[in-house]
Design a protein around this motif. Structure first.
Motif, PDB file in Angstrom:
ATOM      1  N   ALA A  15       1.127  -1.318   0.091  1.00  0.00           N
ATOM      2  CA  ALA A  15       0.010  -0.093  -0.197  1.00  0.00           C
ATOM      3  C   ALA A  15       0.954   1.259  -0.019  1.00  0.00           C
ATOM      4  CB  ALA A  15      -1.064   0.118   1.167  1.00  0.00           C
ATOM      5  N   GLY A  16       1.782   1.164   0.762  1.00  0.00           N
ATOM      6  CA  GLY A  16       2.779   2.365   0.772  1.00  0.00           C
ATOM      7  C   GLY A  16       3.526   2.468  -0.649  1.00  0.00           C
ATOM      8  N   LEU A  61      10.699   6.821  14.753  1.00  0.00           N
ATOM      9  CA  LEU A  61      10.028   5.409  15.290  1.00  0.00           C
ATOM     10  C   LEU A  61      10.887   4.504  15.962  1.00  0.00           C
ATOM     11  CD1 LEU A  61       9.101   4.445  11.342  1.00  0.00           C
ATOM     12  CD2 LEU A  61       7.484   5.132  13.311  1.00  0.00           C
ATOM     13  N   GLU A  62      12.047   5.283  16.523  1.00  0.00           N
ATOM     14  CA  GLU A  62      13.011   4.356  17.292  1.00  0.00           C
ATOM     15  C   GLU A  62      12.088   4.306  18.616  1.00  0.00           C
ATOM     16  OE1 GLU A  62      16.735   6.176  18.882  1.00  0.00           O
ATOM     17  OE2 GLU A  62      17.481   4.953  17.039  1.00  0.00           O
ATOM     18  N   TRP A  71       4.473   0.877  11.252  1.00  0.00           N
ATOM     19  CA  TRP A  71       4.748   1.932  10.492  1.00  0.00           C
ATOM     20  C   TRP A  71       5.891   2.202   9.731  1.00  0.00           C
ATOM     21  CZ3 TRP A  71       1.380   5.436   9.776  1.00  0.00           C
ATOM     22  CH2 TRP A  71       0.149   5.577  10.822  1.00  0.00           C
ATOM     23  N   ARG A  72       7.258   1.593  10.181  1.00  0.00           N
ATOM     24  CA  ARG A  72       8.272   1.412   9.320  1.00  0.00           C
ATOM     25  C   ARG A  72       7.954   0.657   7.847  1.00  0.00           C
ATOM     26  NH1 ARG A  72      12.206  -1.708   7.837  1.00  0.00           N
ATOM     27  NH2 ARG A  72      14.245  -0.872   7.565  1.00  0.00           N
ATOM     28  N   ALA A  73       7.094  -0.442   8.094  1.00  0.00           N
ATOM     29  CA  ALA A  73       7.036  -1.037   6.814  1.00  0.00           C
ATOM     30  C   ALA A  73       6.180  -0.290   5.831  1.00  0.00           C
ATOM     31  CB  ALA A  73       6.051  -2.303   7.285  1.00  0.00           C
ATOM     32  N   GLY A  78       7.717   1.030   2.138  1.00  0.00           N
ATOM     33  CA  GLY A  78       6.708   1.202   1.011  1.00  0.00           C
ATOM     34  C   GLY A  78       6.808   2.705   0.557  1.00  0.00           C
ATOM     35  N   VAL A  79       6.340   3.678   1.278  1.00  0.00           N
ATOM     36  CA  VAL A  79       6.174   5.028   0.597  1.00  0.00           C
ATOM     37  C   VAL A  79       7.560   5.561   0.031  1.00  0.00           C
ATOM     38  CG1 VAL A  79       5.639   7.266   1.097  1.00  0.00           C
ATOM     39  CG2 VAL A  79       4.095   5.465   1.914  1.00  0.00           C
TER      40      VAL A  79
END
Length: 135
Positions: A15-16, A61-62, A71-73, A78-79
């Protein structure tokens, strides 16, 4: 990692990736129409925006707990993975090198690398400065 978590992350990456690719296509077209084709402004712009965003997100995100993995994925893999493009950068340098503008290839590569490194550092610093302890 459980199979279900892997599949969830894969769906988020896909999706990203669709959003990042669409953003790259849109921005590249916009800059081509606005600034012309004398310099690959679209690739340059997405790589610079992506450098800042990657640095920002790496720190942001750390330590965010289990949701950071998702969120990282979505955002980083992705994005940003689809938005930025090393392969296009290399092809554009090759095109410059094969034309009468060989010097532009080195200039474009140098500016992209130096500014990209500066922006990834600046993104990380910005995230570190504004990061809240709990997301």
């Amino acid at each position: 990692m459980q199979a279900w978590m892997w599949w969830q992350q894969l769906m988020l990456v896909m999706a990203g990736g669709a959003l990042g690719a669409a953003a790259r296509f849109w921005l590249g077209g916009l800059l081509l129409r606005q600034l012309g084709s004398g310099f690959p402004w679209g690739t340059f712009a997405v790589n610079m925006v992506g450098s800042f965003a990657a640095g920002f997100l790496a720190l942001w995100l750390e330590g965010r707990g289990p949701s950071a993995l998702y969120w990282r994925a979505f955002l980083v893999v992705g994005v940003l993975g689809a938005l930025t493009t090393y392969s296009a950068l290399m092809v554009e340098c090759l095109m410059f090198a094969r034309s009468e503008r060989q010097g532009a290839a080195l200039g474009y590569l140098a500016v992209t690398l130096v500014l990209g490194l500066l922006l990834v550092w600046l993104g990380a610093r910005t995230a570190g400065a504004i990061r809240s302890p709990v997301w």
